[in-house]
Design an enzyme around this catalytic site. Sequence first.
Site, mmCIF file in Angstrom:
data_model
loop_
_atom_site.group_PDB
_atom_site.id
_atom_site.type_symbol
_atom_site.label_atom_id
_atom_site.label_comp_id
_atom_site.label_asym_id
_atom_site.label_seq_id
_atom_site.Cartn_x
_atom_site.Cartn_y
_atom_site.Cartn_z
ATOM 1 N N LYS A 91 74.205 15.823 57.830
ATOM 2 C CA LYS A 91 73.107 15.862 58.794
ATOM 3 C C LYS A 91 73.447 16.682 60.033
ATOM 4 O O LYS A 91 72.562 17.322 60.608
ATOM 5 C CB LYS A 91 72.638 14.464 59.160
ATOM 6 C CG LYS A 91 73.664 13.510 59.718
ATOM 7 C CD LYS A 91 73.055 12.124 59.919
ATOM 8 C CE LYS A 91 74.085 11.135 60.466
ATOM 9 N NZ LYS A 91 75.149 10.837 59.459
ATOM 10 N N ASN B 219 72.363 12.525 67.766
ATOM 11 C CA ASN B 219 73.732 12.185 67.416
ATOM 12 C C ASN B 219 74.668 13.384 67.528
ATOM 13 O O ASN B 219 75.861 13.265 67.320
ATOM 14 C CB ASN B 219 73.765 11.628 65.979
ATOM 15 C CG ASN B 219 74.943 10.720 65.726
ATOM 16 O OD1 ASN B 219 75.286 9.876 66.550
ATOM 17 N ND2 ASN B 219 75.591 10.895 64.586
ATOM 18 N N HIS C 140 79.200 2.598 56.644
ATOM 19 C CA HIS C 140 78.710 1.658 57.663
ATOM 20 C C HIS C 140 78.128 0.383 57.048
ATOM 21 O O HIS C 140 77.217 -0.227 57.621
ATOM 22 C CB HIS C 140 77.642 2.318 58.545
ATOM 23 C CG HIS C 140 78.021 3.650 59.101
ATOM 24 N ND1 HIS C 140 79.184 3.860 59.818
ATOM 25 C CD2 HIS C 140 77.400 4.856 59.032
ATOM 26 C CE1 HIS C 140 79.257 5.133 60.185
ATOM 27 N NE2 HIS C 140 78.204 5.748 59.709
#
Length: 468
Positions: free
Chosen positions: A130, A153, A199
């Site tokens: 990403k 981010n 995660h």
Amino acid sequence: MIPVQGYEGRAVAVLGLGRSGLATCRALAAGGAVPLAWDDSPESRARAEAEGIALHDLARADWSQIAALVTSPGIPHLYPAPNRHLAAALAAGVPVDNDIGLFFRSFATAQTIEMDQPPKVVAVTGSNGKSTTTALIHHILTAMGRPSQMAGNIGTGVLSIDPPQEGEVIVLELSSYQTELARALTPDIAVFTNLSPDHLDRHGGMGGYFAAKRRLFAEGGPDRAIIGVDEIEGLFMAGQLAEAAEDGRVIRISSGQKLAGPGWNIFARKGFLAEYRAGRQVASIDLRAMPGLPGAHNHQNACAAYAVARSLGAAPRLVEDAMASFTGLPHRSQLVAEAGGVRYINDSKATNADSAGKALQAFDHIRWLAGGLGKDGGIASLAPYLDRVAKAYLFGHSARDFALQLGEHPHEIFDTLEQATASAIAEARSGDTVLLAPAAASFDQFPDFEARGEAFIAAVQAGHATHE
């Protein structure tokens, strides 16, 4: 700065005073709200006070007088257990949001709505790729002369960007932490690159992780959804979003497989990107000579960025020209040196086995540097790519666990990345690639993957490799 709308004259608690938290305090104040700032870290509180931000201990907060709590992405809100301040807010019925939610809530203003070409927002999420996809979209737009800002981010916090101008495109990289909690998610174009385990402690398992990513598409209903369909989750989501097989609002992308059907499909095979619409090819790009996009994983990133540019009306040849000048991002398949016929590649961002596997597939005759804080499963899934690895140089907390999973494959264990790099340099021969693709988090020895990548570059320089 994007002033936050909707909280004029009301108190809003801000938990976490890193980059996004400090920007949130400033943006709330600019919009007329009263930020109540707090961080459990004394160092973070000191930095906030140095910037003139008033602190308010949330342990003593009267939640009945607080309109909302805005939390930073690194603070757990559900799994494995919510932060104590956040739990108190939830118990009091106080809405919880993050800076991404505030951004989408505040992005459109009377001025932007009246523009002939209102600004647009492109949001990119996924497990791997990403950051590169976000940067590549921004690069393509900038190269074509279209105003663009990159945030989220990567780079600038979303509330710190400049107010958008007419025709501008804001390109956001969004993590699962950010998409899971944002109360507003309304991009014009949303991109899903891929999904692999990561995660999982924060999301209660793979299903929760996928659900966090899926919110970007389900909550706001983007005008165009660009979906990587190389995993079942992406294939499922594309099917859910499309009204019919020929629905052009959904663009399916892939790296490695030809996509058929009457819809809008973009895929890369054997180094060539192809665009198909209504079952007919309309464009093709040779990606093989583009130095900033090595390997199949970067070809998937190229497909996603190309799809965004085409959705915004760009001609295929202009997109191709812009891609050719993209140099890549630091710490992501970054060529840092070449000497004596040996290439040195920094892919410190490969913090899980899936992303490390993509790096291994991009090169041959590899001297592989791996280690750090390993994740569930370690590197067992990388066995199919070991024929590309001459030797593994293992370091850090999980080095011995990784060694057990390598079995008889040539490997050596070191205490530090620097020691492992020095050994790889000494043993490398012309035609080899010394590749840092750790397949693990960095936090055993480094504050983040960037610091780990810089340490590798310094170790290469200390080993007398010459930069090109």
